[in-house]
Design an enzyme around this catalytic site. Sequence first.
Site, PDB file in Angstrom:
ATOM      1  N   HIS A  77      14.508  83.242  50.739  1.00 26.84           N
ATOM      2  CA  HIS A  77      14.498  82.218  49.727  1.00 26.84           C
ATOM      3  C   HIS A  77      15.691  82.221  48.856  1.00 26.84           C
ATOM      4  O   HIS A  77      15.616  82.326  47.480  1.00 26.84           O
ATOM      5  CB  HIS A  77      13.181  82.564  48.899  1.00 26.84           C
ATOM      6  CG  HIS A  77      12.187  82.688  49.527  1.00 26.84           C
ATOM      7  ND1 HIS A  77      11.243  81.295  49.851  1.00 26.84           N
ATOM      8  CD2 HIS A  77      11.322  83.570  50.305  1.00 26.84           C
ATOM      9  CE1 HIS A  77      10.076  81.776  50.705  1.00 26.84           C
ATOM     10  NE2 HIS A  77       9.999  83.090  50.628  1.00 26.84           N
ATOM     11  N   ARG A  94       5.497  95.465  11.752  1.00 30.34           N
ATOM     12  CA  ARG A  94       4.747  94.772  12.819  1.00 30.34           C
ATOM     13  C   ARG A  94       3.229  95.043  12.814  1.00 30.34           C
ATOM     14  O   ARG A  94       2.888  96.243  13.004  1.00 30.34           O
ATOM     15  CB  ARG A  94       5.336  94.792  14.090  1.00 30.34           C
ATOM     16  CG  ARG A  94       6.618  94.362  14.372  1.00 30.34           C
ATOM     17  CD  ARG A  94       6.816  93.009  13.688  1.00 30.34           C
ATOM     18  NE  ARG A  94       7.927  92.485  14.407  1.00 30.34           N
ATOM     19  CZ  ARG A  94       8.069  91.567  15.402  1.00 30.34           C
ATOM     20  NH1 ARG A  94       6.803  90.996  15.936  1.00 30.34           N
ATOM     21  NH2 ARG A  94       9.100  90.920  15.956  1.00 30.34           N
ATOM     22  N   ARG A 111       9.972  82.602  43.667  1.00 26.99           N
ATOM     23  CA  ARG A 111       9.132  81.941  42.816  1.00 26.99           C
ATOM     24  C   ARG A 111       9.997  80.899  41.908  1.00 26.99           C
ATOM     25  O   ARG A 111       9.430  80.261  40.972  1.00 26.99           O
ATOM     26  CB  ARG A 111       8.407  82.592  42.126  1.00 26.99           C
ATOM     27  CG  ARG A 111       7.179  83.536  42.868  1.00 26.99           C
ATOM     28  CD  ARG A 111       6.396  84.444  42.151  1.00 26.99           C
ATOM     29  NE  ARG A 111       5.588  83.783  40.871  1.00 26.99           N
ATOM     30  CZ  ARG A 111       4.672  84.459  40.102  1.00 26.99           C
ATOM     31  NH1 ARG A 111       4.595  85.806  40.198  1.00 26.99           N
ATOM     32  NH2 ARG A 111       3.814  83.941  39.331  1.00 26.99           N
ATOM     33  N   PRO A 135      11.812  92.992  38.615  1.00 28.93           N
ATOM     34  CA  PRO A 135      13.080  93.257  37.672  1.00 28.93           C
ATOM     35  C   PRO A 135      12.735  93.532  36.275  1.00 28.93           C
ATOM     36  O   PRO A 135      12.486  92.595  35.468  1.00 28.93           O
ATOM     37  CB  PRO A 135      13.911  92.058  37.927  1.00 28.93           C
ATOM     38  CG  PRO A 135      13.148  90.961  38.392  1.00 28.93           C
ATOM     39  CD  PRO A 135      11.599  91.686  38.435  1.00 28.93           C
ATOM     40  N   GLU A 136      12.537  95.218  35.857  1.00 27.81           N
ATOM     41  CA  GLU A 136      12.761  95.389  34.523  1.00 27.81           C
ATOM     42  C   GLU A 136      14.033  96.023  34.373  1.00 27.81           C
ATOM     43  O   GLU A 136      14.822  96.165  35.384  1.00 27.81           O
ATOM     44  CB  GLU A 136      11.498  96.357  34.417  1.00 27.81           C
ATOM     45  CG  GLU A 136      10.049  95.611  34.649  1.00 27.81           C
ATOM     46  CD  GLU A 136       8.819  96.670  34.239  1.00 27.81           C
ATOM     47  OE1 GLU A 136       8.987  97.373  33.306  1.00 27.81           O
ATOM     48  OE2 GLU A 136       7.701  96.532  34.890  1.00 27.81           O
TER      49      GLU A 136
END
Length: 277
Positions: free
Chosen positions: A98, A156, A117, A2-3
């Site tokens: 799961h 940055r 997970r 998932p992005e």
Amino acid sequence: MPELPEVETIARSLRDGQGDTPGVVGKTITGVNMYWEGSVETPTASEFKTRIIGQTIQSVGRRAKYFVLTLSEDTLLIHLRMSGDLLVGQAGESLADHIRASFTLDDRWQLAFNNPRKFGRLWLVADTTEQFAKLGPEPFDPALTSSVFWEMLQKRSRQIKPLLLDQGFIAGMGNIYTDEALHLTRIHPLTRANQLTLPQAETLLMNIRLVLEDGIRHNGSSIDWVYRGGDHQNHFKVYDRKGKPCLVCGTPIEKKVVRQRGTHFCPTCQPSPKEEV
DNA sequence: CACGAGACCTGTTCGC
DNA sequence: TGCGAACAGGTCTCGT
């Protein structure tokens, strides 16, 4: 999995339904099955269950990689982290191997949180300020102009890849789309953010939007067993292409670890910055 | 502020 | 074939 594009794709399918499965908006949560209580970040698992039952789903949105389900009283936030998925089906049906939590909708349907997970989390909050406080801008925010983006980069000194993965800098980028955007822009992943020129910053922002839009257009990327549906994995130009020829110049794609993440790049199109090697 | 390492977890794939 | 090691789309925290 998932992005941003995958989260957006799933959010749209929850909203609009898919095939014989209806959307979840307008449905009321009539029950909760909690198979792994560690899924709940806040409040406690028992309070979560008590409080959410009876609430109606009013909308399904996305912020960064969070699903934002506005309920009648509270907001349900869901983050899939590395291996999660959200599935809708008939109540009682076994939707995946799961499932850590599932919500019965109108006694007849269910929204299931699959999470092999166990990294994914649920939040039930009255107000999302705290959870969203540290997030950077959405990539598609019109206020994020190329000059604003360049100024952000100029402040940055970090390497560009880890910076783009930092959700506090810009929200929604993950490992795949970051590698793809840097390759398109011909920027080496270890280049310092403040070394980028204004034209590079402009092109990078454009390409970030391009790769995310492409991902959404292909319904996200399906890799391994986690998510099915999208086919953007067939359109990767560098990610997962170690040793294969760069589609631009033919040089074999290299892979190295940067801040614990597998990083793919073309050594010819994306030359090393001066100090690094 | 930037960075590396370690944690959190389970399943699949890789290498010998 | 078997078995341990390495690796996976994410993020947090701690120590330097």
